[in-house]
Design a protein around this motif. Structure first.
Motif, PDB file in Angstrom:
ATOM      1  N   GLY A 154       0.769  -1.238   0.000  1.00 17.36           N
ATOM      2  CA  GLY A 154       0.000   0.000   0.000  1.00 17.36           C
ATOM      3  C   GLY A 154       0.801   1.289   0.000  1.00 17.36           C
ATOM      4  N   HIS A 155       2.027   1.283  -0.497  1.00 16.27           N
ATOM      5  CA  HIS A 155       2.792   2.527  -0.585  1.00 16.27           C
ATOM      6  C   HIS A 155       2.147   3.461  -1.607  1.00 16.27           C
ATOM      7  N   VAL A 160       6.310   7.901  -1.801  1.00 15.42           N
ATOM      8  CA  VAL A 160       7.343   8.033  -2.836  1.00 15.42           C
ATOM      9  C   VAL A 160       8.111   9.342  -2.648  1.00 15.42           C
ATOM     10  N   ILE A 161       7.375  10.438  -2.453  1.00 16.50           N
ATOM     11  CA  ILE A 161       7.991  11.750  -2.298  1.00 16.50           C
ATOM     12  C   ILE A 161       8.824  11.811  -1.027  1.00 16.50           C
ATOM     13  N   GLU A 162       8.246  11.359   0.085  1.00 11.95           N
ATOM     14  CA  GLU A 162       8.939  11.425   1.374  1.00 11.95           C
ATOM     15  C   GLU A 162      10.192  10.563   1.379  1.00 11.95           C
ATOM     16  N   SER A 167      15.976  10.164   1.723  1.00 11.23           N
ATOM     17  CA  SER A 167      17.245   9.573   1.296  1.00 11.23           C
ATOM     18  C   SER A 167      18.284  10.657   1.028  1.00 11.23           C
ATOM     19  N   MET A 168      17.832  11.806   0.513  1.00 11.08           N
ATOM     20  CA  MET A 168      18.748  12.901   0.218  1.00 11.08           C
ATOM     21  C   MET A 168      19.188  13.620   1.497  1.00 11.08           C
ATOM     22  N   PHE A 169      18.226  13.853   2.414  1.00  5.20           N
ATOM     23  CA  PHE A 169      18.513  14.617   3.623  1.00  5.20           C
ATOM     24  C   PHE A 169      19.275  13.806   4.674  1.00  5.20           C
ATOM     25  N   TYR A 170      18.940  12.510   4.785  1.00  8.28           N
ATOM     26  CA  TYR A 170      19.465  11.730   5.907  1.00  8.28           C
ATOM     27  C   TYR A 170      20.350  10.550   5.507  1.00  8.28           C
ATOM     28  N   ALA A 171      20.356  10.161   4.234  1.00 11.95           N
ATOM     29  CA  ALA A 171      21.169   9.025   3.817  1.00 11.95           C
ATOM     30  C   ALA A 171      22.228   9.414   2.782  1.00 11.95           C
ATOM     31  N   SER A 172      22.312  10.698   2.471  1.00  7.31           N
ATOM     32  CA  SER A 172      23.331  11.208   1.544  1.00  7.31           C
ATOM     33  C   SER A 172      23.304  10.515   0.183  1.00  7.31           C
ATOM     34  N   GLN A 173      22.101  10.270  -0.329  1.00  7.35           N
ATOM     35  CA  GLN A 173      21.984   9.687  -1.660  1.00  7.35           C
ATOM     36  C   GLN A 173      20.632  10.056  -2.268  1.00  7.35           C
ATOM     37  N   LEU A 174      20.548   9.997  -3.571  1.00  3.62           N
ATOM     38  CA  LEU A 174      19.286  10.210  -4.271  1.00  3.62           C
ATOM     39  C   LEU A 174      18.713   8.836  -4.614  1.00  3.62           C
ATOM     40  N   GLN A 175      17.640   8.487  -3.957  1.00  2.00           N
ATOM     41  CA  GLN A 175      17.056   7.162  -4.152  1.00  2.00           C
ATOM     42  C   GLN A 175      15.547   7.258  -4.189  1.00  2.00           C
ATOM     43  N   GLY A 176      14.952   6.631  -5.178  1.00  5.69           N
ATOM     44  CA  GLY A 176      13.501   6.658  -5.304  1.00  5.69           C
ATOM     45  C   GLY A 176      12.860   5.370  -4.810  1.00  5.69           C
ATOM     46  N   MET A 177      11.573   5.247  -5.077  1.00  6.20           N
ATOM     47  CA  MET A 177      10.807   4.048  -4.729  1.00  6.20           C
ATOM     48  C   MET A 177      10.116   3.579  -6.003  1.00  6.20           C
ATOM     49  N   GLY A 233       4.384  10.277  13.356  1.00  2.00           N
ATOM     50  CA  GLY A 233       4.761  10.306  14.756  1.00  2.00           C
ATOM     51  C   GLY A 233       6.098  10.999  14.893  1.00  2.00           C
ATOM     52  N   SER A 234       6.828  10.670  15.959  1.00  3.39           N
ATOM     53  CA  SER A 234       8.124  11.271  16.191  1.00  3.39           C
ATOM     54  C   SER A 234       9.165  10.513  15.382  1.00  3.39           C
ATOM     55  N   SER A 235       9.446  10.952  14.137  1.00  4.00           N
ATOM     56  CA  SER A 235      10.366  10.229  13.265  1.00  4.00           C
ATOM     57  C   SER A 235      10.902  11.157  12.194  1.00  4.00           C
ATOM     58  N   LYS A 236      11.912  10.650  11.475  1.00  4.46           N
ATOM     59  CA  LYS A 236      12.470  11.416  10.372  1.00  4.46           C
ATOM     60  C   LYS A 236      11.425  11.609   9.282  1.00  4.46           C
ATOM     61  N   ARG A 237      10.597  10.596   9.087  1.00 10.69           N
ATOM     62  CA  ARG A 237       9.535  10.719   8.070  1.00 10.69           C
ATOM     63  C   ARG A 237       8.586  11.860   8.437  1.00 10.69           C
ATOM     64  N   GLN A 238       8.271  11.989   9.725  1.00 11.43           N
ATOM     65  CA  GLN A 238       7.400  13.079  10.147  1.00 11.43           C
ATOM     66  C   GLN A 238       8.063  14.432   9.922  1.00 11.43           C
ATOM     67  N   GLU A 239       9.373  14.501  10.148  1.00 10.11           N
ATOM     68  CA  GLU A 239      10.089  15.748   9.885  1.00 10.11           C
ATOM     69  C   GLU A 239       9.961  16.130   8.417  1.00 10.11           C
ATOM     70  N   VAL A 240      10.102  15.139   7.538  1.00 14.40           N
ATOM     71  CA  VAL A 240       9.994  15.394   6.101  1.00 14.40           C
ATOM     72  C   VAL A 240       8.570  15.790   5.735  1.00 14.40           C
ATOM     73  N   LYS A 241       7.570  15.151   6.346  1.00 15.91           N
ATOM     74  CA  LYS A 241       6.177  15.529   6.109  1.00 15.91           C
ATOM     75  C   LYS A 241       5.970  17.010   6.412  1.00 15.91           C
ATOM     76  N   GLU A 242       6.515  17.466   7.525  1.00 17.10           N
ATOM     77  CA  GLU A 242       6.358  18.863   7.930  1.00 17.10           C
ATOM     78  C   GLU A 242       7.078  19.803   6.971  1.00 17.10           C
ATOM     79  N   ILE A 243       8.260  19.389   6.531  1.00 16.19           N
ATOM     80  CA  ILE A 243       9.018  20.213   5.575  1.00 16.19           C
ATOM     81  C   ILE A 243       8.226  20.381   4.281  1.00 16.19           C
ATOM     82  N   ILE A 244       7.672  19.273   3.785  1.00 22.01           N
ATOM     83  CA  ILE A 244       6.913  19.318   2.524  1.00 22.01           C
ATOM     84  C   ILE A 244       5.648  20.159   2.696  1.00 22.01           C
ATOM     85  N   ARG A 245       4.984  20.030   3.836  1.00 17.14           N
ATOM     86  CA  ARG A 245       3.781  20.839   4.086  1.00 17.14           C
ATOM     87  C   ARG A 245       4.103  22.331   4.035  1.00 17.14           C
TER      88      ARG A 245
END
Length: 294
Positions: A154-155, A160-162, A167-177, A233-245
């Motif tokens: 169910g992705h 996909v965007i997050e 991957s760019m902000f926290y894993a130092s690479q450009l990677q898609g899904m 929740g309290s996670s890197k994904r949530q940080e990215v959600k907020e940035i995109i918003r």
């Protein structure tokens, strides 16, 4: 008179039929059309496929199951479905909620048990990563036992965007899904993501419109942190959600731009990239061009 007849017909519809009608009517442009488009664009389903639709109990996988069920009913391309629920150690309330939602939506689920939560509860570093890998392995294994050649997850578009930004902000690479990929550990098995073009906000809107309440992650590590309907929740994904918003306030099309950029990567402009796990440099091509000129 026509309006009254329509109301009478709706009174005789089951809850599942009403939920389906909302997908095909009210949310057609937001859910059904991009769902069908993704399947056709990325050629996710072939005649004769036997697909395990993997249901976690959350809003995304439940919507996926319902739409796959509808597609199976209406498509001219014959394929089989199995609605697979893995219980990694849910508490009784979450297990009951999954079963109740499946019954309301008339989705015939097959449940199998694992002890993943018990095992990952002992993991100190990256428990979510370990949990995800273990879940995927169990799902592939169970799908194979059922004779399936594909599993559907169910992705969605927002994932996909997050994932790309993370991957760019926290894993130092450009990677898609990818919308579809072959399993390396289970030959003959393919993973598909039919919600690839569907926005999370539209899934939430559908859930609310049908008064559906789904479980969140529900694992021992994160269930206390989940406060929002989008599963954040309290996670890197949530940080990215907020940035995109925040970015969307100034540029409402920023998600679409990121998504489209994944389909138009210009490798020639990157100083480095990976292919088949092997790193490459622009210098390889630069040296080749230089030798040709010599």
């Amino acid at each position: 008179m026509e309006g009254e007849a329509k109301k009478k017909r709706e009174l005789h519809l089951t809850f599942a039929e009403m939920a389906e009608r909302s997908i095909s009517k009210r949310f057609r442009s937001k859910l059904w059309s991009p769902f069908v488009s993704a399947i056709k664009t990325y050629r996710m389903i072939d005649a004769g496929d036997k697909i395990a639709v993997c249901i976690s109990g959350g809003k995304d996988s439940m919507l996926l199951a319902k739409m796959m069920q509808m597609l199976h009913r209406y498509t001219e391309k014959p394929f089989e479905l199995k609605f697979l629920v893995m219980d990694p150690g849910y508490n009784p309330q979450n297990r009951e909620k999954i079963e109740a939602n499946a019954e309301r939506l008339e989705i015939p689920i097959t449940i199998f048990e694992t002890d993943i939560f018990e095992q990952t509860d002992k993991v100190e570093h990256s428990p979510c990563y370990v949990c995800a890998r273990m879940r995927r392995g169990h799902l592939y294994s169970q799908a194979r036992k059922l004779g399936c050649n594909k599993i559907a997850l169910g992705h969605h578009f927002s994932d996909v965007i997050e994932t790309t930004v993370m991957s760019m902000f926290y894993a130092s690479q450009l990677q898609g899904m990818l919308p579809m990929l072959r399993s390396q550990n289970y030959p003959g098995m393919t993973l598909i993501r039919p919600l690839y073009k569907i926005h999370e906000d539209d899934i939430i809107a559908w859930s609310r419109a049908n008064n559906l309440n789904f479980i969140q992650c529900a694992c021992r590590f994160t269930e206390k942190n989940f406060e929002n309907e989008d599963g954040s929740g309290s996670s890197k994904r949530q940080e990215v959600k907020e940035i995109i918003r925040k970015l969307k306030r100034d540029n409402p099309n920023i998600e679409k731009s990121i998504f489209n950029s994944l389909h138009a990567v210009c490798i020639e402009t990157f100083p480095g990239f990976k292919a088949n796990g092997k790193p490459h440099s622009f210098l390889e091509r630069f040296d080749e061009e230089n030798s040709e000129l010599s």
